[in-house]
Scaffold this motif. Structure first.
Motif, PDB file in Angstrom:
ATOM      1  N   GLY A 103       0.822  -1.198   0.000  1.00  0.00           N
ATOM      2  CA  GLY A 103       0.000   0.000   0.000  1.00  0.00           C
ATOM      3  C   GLY A 103       0.861   1.255   0.000  1.00  0.00           C
ATOM      4  N   PHE A 104       1.951   1.213   0.742  1.00  0.00           N
ATOM      5  CA  PHE A 104       2.855   2.351   0.803  1.00  0.00           C
ATOM      6  C   PHE A 104       3.314   2.732  -0.612  1.00  0.00           C
ATOM      7  N   LEU A 105       3.532   1.711  -1.440  1.00  0.00           N
ATOM      8  CA  LEU A 105       3.974   1.961  -2.816  1.00  0.00           C
ATOM      9  C   LEU A 105       2.791   2.239  -3.745  1.00  0.00           C
ATOM     10  N   ALA A 106       1.766   1.371  -3.678  1.00  0.00           N
ATOM     11  CA  ALA A 106       0.679   1.447  -4.658  1.00  0.00           C
ATOM     12  C   ALA A 106      -0.172   2.700  -4.474  1.00  0.00           C
ATOM     13  N   LEU A 107      -0.346   3.136  -3.255  1.00  0.00           N
ATOM     14  CA  LEU A 107      -1.257   4.257  -3.012  1.00  0.00           C
ATOM     15  C   LEU A 107      -0.674   5.602  -3.428  1.00  0.00           C
ATOM     16  N   ARG A 108       0.566   5.585  -3.905  1.00  0.00           N
ATOM     17  CA  ARG A 108       1.099   6.808  -4.491  1.00  0.00           C
ATOM     18  C   ARG A 108       0.442   7.095  -5.833  1.00  0.00           C
ATOM     19  N   THR A 109      -0.218   6.072  -6.382  1.00  0.00           N
ATOM     20  CA  THR A 109      -0.840   6.239  -7.687  1.00  0.00           C
ATOM     21  C   THR A 109      -2.353   6.108  -7.563  1.00  0.00           C
ATOM     22  N   THR A 110      -3.053   6.458  -8.642  1.00  0.00           N
ATOM     23  CA  THR A 110      -4.505   6.290  -8.651  1.00  0.00           C
ATOM     24  C   THR A 110      -4.927   5.715 -10.005  1.00  0.00           C
ATOM     25  N   LEU A 140       7.009   4.441  -9.095  1.00  0.00           N
ATOM     26  CA  LEU A 140       7.279   5.010  -7.790  1.00  0.00           C
ATOM     27  C   LEU A 140       8.043   6.322  -7.914  1.00  0.00           C
ATOM     28  N   VAL A 141       8.912   6.377  -8.913  1.00  0.00           N
ATOM     29  CA  VAL A 141       9.680   7.608  -9.096  1.00  0.00           C
ATOM     30  C   VAL A 141       8.836   8.656  -9.822  1.00  0.00           C
ATOM     31  N   ARG A 142       8.132   8.209 -10.873  1.00  0.00           N
ATOM     32  CA  ARG A 142       7.272   9.113 -11.641  1.00  0.00           C
ATOM     33  C   ARG A 142       5.918   8.440 -11.818  1.00  0.00           C
ATOM     34  N   PRO A 143       4.976   8.697 -10.907  1.00  0.00           N
ATOM     35  CA  PRO A 143       3.685   7.999 -10.954  1.00  0.00           C
ATOM     36  C   PRO A 143       2.954   8.167 -12.279  1.00  0.00           C
ATOM     37  N   GLN A 144       3.268   9.181 -13.075  1.00  0.00           N
ATOM     38  CA  GLN A 144       2.559   9.348 -14.345  1.00  0.00           C
ATOM     39  C   GLN A 144       3.314   8.695 -15.503  1.00  0.00           C
ATOM     40  N   GLY A 145       4.388   7.937 -15.206  1.00  0.00           N
ATOM     41  CA  GLY A 145       5.159   7.303 -16.276  1.00  0.00           C
ATOM     42  C   GLY A 145       6.223   8.245 -16.809  1.00  0.00           C
ATOM     43  N   LEU A 146       7.127   7.701 -17.631  1.00  0.00           N
ATOM     44  CA  LEU A 146       8.285   8.487 -18.066  1.00  0.00           C
ATOM     45  C   LEU A 146       7.893   9.770 -18.768  1.00  0.00           C
ATOM     46  N   PHE A 147       6.963   9.687 -19.729  1.00  0.00           N
ATOM     47  CA  PHE A 147       6.607  10.857 -20.519  1.00  0.00           C
ATOM     48  C   PHE A 147       5.155  11.272 -20.331  1.00  0.00           C
ATOM     49  N   GLY A 148       4.504  10.726 -19.305  1.00  0.00           N
ATOM     50  CA  GLY A 148       3.104  11.073 -19.086  1.00  0.00           C
ATOM     51  C   GLY A 148       3.009  12.482 -18.548  1.00  0.00           C
ATOM     52  N   THR A 149       1.973  13.202 -18.984  1.00  0.00           N
ATOM     53  CA  THR A 149       1.828  14.570 -18.505  1.00  0.00           C
ATOM     54  C   THR A 149       0.728  14.665 -17.469  1.00  0.00           C
ATOM     55  N   ARG A 150      -0.091  13.623 -17.417  1.00  0.00           N
ATOM     56  CA  ARG A 150      -1.213  13.687 -16.477  1.00  0.00           C
ATOM     57  C   ARG A 150      -1.428  12.279 -15.948  1.00  0.00           C
ATOM     58  N   ALA A 156       7.264  -1.083 -11.552  1.00  0.00           N
ATOM     59  CA  ALA A 156       7.039  -0.589 -10.198  1.00  0.00           C
ATOM     60  C   ALA A 156       8.004   0.544  -9.887  1.00  0.00           C
ATOM     61  N   ILE A 157       9.265   0.376 -10.279  1.00  0.00           N
ATOM     62  CA  ILE A 157      10.250   1.419  -9.971  1.00  0.00           C
ATOM     63  C   ILE A 157       9.899   2.729 -10.670  1.00  0.00           C
ATOM     64  N   VAL A 158       9.567   2.625 -11.974  1.00  0.00           N
ATOM     65  CA  VAL A 158       9.229   3.841 -12.718  1.00  0.00           C
ATOM     66  C   VAL A 158       8.032   4.539 -12.085  1.00  0.00           C
TER      67      VAL A 158
END
Lengths: 425, 324, 289
Positions: B106-113, C276-286, C272-274
């Motif tokens: 959750g700590f990792l996944a909940l950073r996204t939506t 976590l670092v950039r939740p919108q993906g490498l080139f995602g804007t939204r 998962a790594i990408v």
């Protein structure tokens, strides 16, 4: 979004609060329940697994096979061949008419178990046959063992079912993963090369097969040029990196085991990258069996494989079987169909011996142990110590015979029974 | 409105005792196979309810719920084989284990939506599946862990073993009622209302001073623990922990149950789970095309009845009651 | 023997193969804002239709022409009959609808084409091996995939960035009335985009078939790969799909070659790594919702 939908959704959300269920009603109901659980022991008679076993009426045979998913071809081949055999004997054994109830296990152990319960408890079958995947077979083992019901495995090869987890109630008409590979290891050392590169999928069967092959190969002095390559299972994905690794390791021979889609992927890539004909390929027979060979095409040419059967094995029973199968289904037989055919015959011969009486399980077990007949693979007989079939192992070579690829038998290594423990890999 | 709620409450007063009686009666009126079918259907009913807490209430569409279901099963199998089958030990271990897993994931996944959350949960599920297939000494590899002993409760001579189909069924009935009741209380509580608020408009709730991340994490952990506990029951029932229980197909199937039953209703997903399990079991005996039929059913619900079965029932009731 | 160089070539090939696999998905999401979980089904369907054409005529290039027409037509039919109803109802409905369609398609394709593994031979003109200085060899068809991928990327870039189509569709998804006021039938444009995306998927499936072979279940393998690629790259971004595909391809190949213990989850790990670092993906804007 339409404002109306939003309102109705919110209303739904409010209505979900459990106003209708007061705590008191809940506790009251739970009390009733607790009382019944306390009375549980009284019910245990009702929970015992009944059904199955009889002397008259139709003989019900339950089939647990995959009919959907990637191993559907195996399920269909086994079923077709079993039905074909039973039709050939007038659909009757020991004075009882045969009734087959087939259930789709997919490849999921829990579904396999649920279907097994259905066959045994609801349909009250006399015995169950089938099972393609080792995972499903391992999941079923305790159910059949503890309830003393008969299971005849027609494919799943996990060694453990003949070793630590063998059961008097479980027979296997197909093979243990060890069987085709251990004899092949010695043969390959003497006839192909002394240095091998090993590749197999990273799951139970892959490890079983590799350890059987390497045990005899290394005992004779053979060497492996690199750590065995275990590829991702169930999906290998792009095979190129594995093939490149083999190419760069420059072994004198490659041993592999793959089946189904992975076999086609691996062998085709082996050919595309120019390894076919360059580095000899030795493999467990399933890798180049009739179900995948047409798709592999010329990339499979020259592959030497060990197996307990071959389409063109020349004996009267096999000739009759392969002709009848092609006639019935329009396709060439494969080793799975052959196993289904023998499974049907095991059932018929043993049921005739007990005159259709399946109510005495021990008597029936004795009759199955004693079964012996000429099979398409040679002589069929069980090893009474493990209830696993004793297989004659053949070395086959993929050759172009009159424009079609076939596994031509080039050597007969004799009979092998699984050792029943892990002493030989 | 008030009268209709009161009327509904009056009508539903007997619903729960009736349900309990029906569940209790199953082994008396049906055969052993149906008891086993009922056992797995109930287990999946709670699994679907736990996913509904995420999908229907919090708005977190997870395609990796099987991770908790399967993981809980492995923890139970491992504990039962190597330590004890005492549920008073196993279940707390399973709950603690899945809670820990859920906190980490959750700590990792909940950073996204949204779709990213869906993909990340899928990825975590597949990683666990990969681990289960690879880590043979602990997980038994592709064959899984077989030979799980029958569970029991109590100490020494004062213990009660859940051997046999019927005893185990009643264990599951008790667990399912307890967990189901618990989940329904949760979504009816202020905490549950906050989750619905997050689903509808997370920013607004945050501006009201709610720490929405904590709420989402709590829901994620809660859903994970419930899934883990029923996963343990599932493994005890089959006496076998299989890697397939972790595979994404299971996650997809549970999502299907939630949608067919009606997301955001708790009762609906439970009903959906029972129907889908029964459908698979009975229809697959008659036709090889059962997957097509299930798919068509699913598509029909998505298109024409997005509120699921419960939505259809409610709409019909409301229409029937509307003044002419 | 060092295998780095040949493995890098393998990574490049797989990267562009993944771009082919993800292109249609990315196009449909980027322009229509629709998440098509039946994408893998269109790929496999294209492969199977191609197989049938090749079996009956022996002509790979004829299949290349026929397949996009067939899969595009099926895509169009699906857009008009069912998908169109979901545009105002959010991503979740689309995800579920297309997942249901994928389940049905998987079963029907297995019914029609069977469960055997079917291989597709590379066309004769692209058969054979290319030798790299005697150090290693790569099949010509695999190198051709690099060409197909670059060609497709170029064509998509031109259509999206240099023609009016891209602008019209994107504006239409944002504001239907405005585009309709300009006298453009937005329904037709959107339907056309979906047909184009599914035609592309079918073609990619056929081009991938000589490498992957065709079997039941490949549809979901394709789908998961496409999802990983676009999520890593950033949903709806052509540039993202391209670089995402290369990154995932390289990770998969090098992971298999050097860390075989982790090869089963290497691509999920990189995703998962990408994220976590950039939740919108490498080139995602939204963020997609």
């Amino acid at each position: 979004m339409d404002p109306r939908t939003t309102t109705s959704k919110r209303e739904e959300g409010r209505r979900t609060t459990p106003r209708g269920v007061s705590r008191r009603t809940f506790i009251k109901s739970a009390g009733i329940l607790a009382g019944t659980v306390a009375a549980g022991p009284l019910l245990s008679a009702c929970g015992a697994i009944g059904g199955g076993g009889g002397t008259s009426g139709p003989l019900k045979i339950g089939l647990l096979l995959p009919y959907s998913d990637i191993y559907a071809v195996l399920g269909e081949s086994i079923t077709d061949a079993m039905k074909m055999y039973f039709e050939g004997i007038g659909n009757e054994v020991g004075g009882r008419t045969i009734e087959i109830i087939a259930e789709d296990t997919q490849l999921k152990p829990d579904i396999g178990l649920e279907k097994a319960r259905k066959l045994v408890e609801q349909d009250e079958v006399d015995l169950v046959a089938g099972v393609v995947s080792s995972g499903v077979a391992v999941g079923l083992r305790d159910y059949f063992h503890e309830n003393k019901k008969l299971l005849i495995i027609a494919n799943a090869g996990a060694n453990v079912l003949t070793r630590a987890k063998k059961s008097p109630y479980i027979f296997r008409t197909s093979f243990s993963n060890w069987q085709p590979n251990w004899p092949l290891g010695g043969w390959a050392y003497e006839n192909v090369a002394k240095k091998v590169f090993v590749s197999a999928p990273d799951y139970g069967a892959g490890h079983d097969m590799v350890s059987g092959f390497l045990n005899s190969f290394q005992a004779m002095g053979g060497e492996i040029v690199a750590e065995p390559q275990f590829t991702p299972f169930p999906q290998m994905g792009d095979p190129a990196p594995f093939i490149t690794e083999i190419q760069q390791a420059k072994p004198d021979m490659v041993y592999c085991f793959y089946s189904g889609g992975a076999a086609v992927t691996f062998v085709k890539a082996y050919g595309e990258f120019g390894l076919t004909g360059d580095i000899p390929l030795v493999c467990a027979g399933f890798t180049v069996e009739e179900d995948v060979l047409p798709s592999e095409g010329d990339a499979a040419l020259g592959a030497k494989s060990g197996l307990h059967w071959a389409l063109q094995l020349d004996n009267p029973t096999n000739n009759a079987f392969t002709a009848a199968y092609k006639d019935k289904t329009g396709k060439d037989a494969n080793v799975f169909a052959m196993q289904g055919y023998d499974t049907a015959r095991v059932i018929a011969e043993s049921l005739n011996a007990v005159e259709g009486n399946t109510s005495d399980v021990d008597q029936l077990i004795g009759a199955i142990e004693a079964v012996e007949f000429p099979s398409p693979r040679g002589t069929f007989k069980f090893d009474p110590a493990t209830h696993n079939v004793i297989n004659n192992v053949y070395v086959r070579d993929v050759q172009n015979v009159d424009g079609e690829l076939h596994n031509v038998v080039i050597d007969d290594l004799g009979e092998f029974a699984d050792p029943g423990d892990d002493s030989k890999g | 409105m008030t009268t209709s709620v009161a009327r509904a409450a009056r009508r539903n007063r007997w619903a729960v005792p009736a349900l309990v009686l029906a569940l209790v009666a199953v082994p008396f009126v049906l055969g052993t196979f149906e008891v086993s079918l009922a056992t797995t259907a109930l287990i999946f009913a709670v699994l679907a309810m736990s996913l509904d807490l995420l999908v229907g209430y919090t708005g977190l569409v997870s395609l990796g719920h099987a991770a908790f279901f399967g993981f809980g099963g492995y923890v139970a199998a491992y504990t039962a084989i190597h330590l004890t089958g005492n549920l008073l030990v196993v279940l707390p271990v399973v709950a603690a284990g899945t809670a820990l897993l859920a906190v980490v994931l959750g700590f990792l996944a909940l950073r996204t939506t949204g779709v990213y959350f869906l993909m990340l949960t899928l990825a975590f599920g597949q990683m666990l599946f990969g681990l289960a297939v690879k880590w043979t000494p602990v997980t038994g590899g592709s064959d899984g862990l077989a030979g799980v002993p029958a569970p029991f409760v109590g100490i020494g001579p004062m213990s009660y073993a859940f051997t046999g189909r019927v005893r185990f069924y009643y264990l599951v009935v008790v667990a399912v009622l307890a967990l189901g009741w618990f989940l329904i209380r949760v979504v009816g509580s202020p905490f549950g209302h906050a989750l619905v608020g997050i689903k509808d408009n997370e920013e607004r709730l945050a501006s009201l001073g709610y720490d929405t991340w904590r709420y989402k994490m709590a829901a994620y952990v809660l859903a994970g623990v419930v899934a883990g506990v029923v996963g343990a029951l599932f493994v005890f029932f089959n006496r076998h922990a299989a890697p397939e229980n972790l595979f994404w197909v299971v996650s997809g199937e549970v999502l299907l149950m939630v949608i067919i039953g009606g997301a955001g209703t708790m009762y609906g997903p439970a009903l959906g789970a029972v129907l889908v399990r029964l459908f698979e079991s009975y229809v697959s005996s008659y036709t090889d095309r059962w997957q097509t039929l299930l798919g068509l059913l699913f598509v029909a619900f998505v298109l024409f009845a997005p509120g699921g079965i419960v939505g259809v029932i409610r709409r019909r009731r409301n229409r029937g009651r509307a003044p002419g | 023997m060092d295998q780095l160089l040949p493995q890098l070539v393998n990574g490049l090939v797989l990267g562009l193969l993944l771009f082919l696999i993800a292109a249609g998905f990315s196009l449909i999401f980027g322009l229509m804002d629709v998440i098509n979980l039946a994408h893998g089904s269109f790929l496999l369907f294209g492969g199977y239709v191609g197989l049938t054409v090749i079996r009956s005529t022996g002509n790979f290039w004829l299949a290349v022409a026929v397949v996009p027409l067939v899969t595009g037509a099926v895509g169009l039919a699906i857009e008009v009959t069912v998908l169109r109803r979901t545009y105002t109802r959010g991503h979740l409905i689309q995800v579920l609808l297309t997942l249901g369609l994928a389940l049905i398609a998987a079963d029907l394709m297995r019914w029609n084409w069977g469960a055997y593994v079917e291989s597709v031979d590379a066309p004769a003109a692209l058969a054979g091996l290319v030798d790299f200085g005697g150090v290693f060899q790569v099949p010509l068809y695999r190198l051709a995939i690099i060409g197909f991928g670059l060609l497709l990327a170029g064509a998509m870039w031109v259509v999206l960035e240099r023609t009016r189509l891209g602008a019209i569709v994107r504006a239409g998804v944002q504001d239907r009335e405005m585009v309709a006021a300009l006298g453009i039938d937005i329904d037709k444009v959107v339907a056309g985009v979906f047909a184009l995306g599914t035609a592309l998927a079918g073609l990619s499936g056929l081009l991938a078939a000589p490498v992957t072979s065709l079997y039941p279940g490949l549809d979901f393998d394709f789908l998961i790969l496409a999802l990983v690629v676009v999520v890593v790259g950033g949903m709806g971004s052509l540039k993202g799909a391209f670089w995402g595909a290369l990154l995932v391809g390289m990770t998969d190949v090098l992971g298999k070659a050097y860390f075989p213990e982790f090869s089963l989850f290497a691509i999920f790990l990189i995703m998962a790594i990408v994220l976590l670092v950039r939740p919108q993906g490498l080139f995602g804007t939204r963020e997609a919702t």
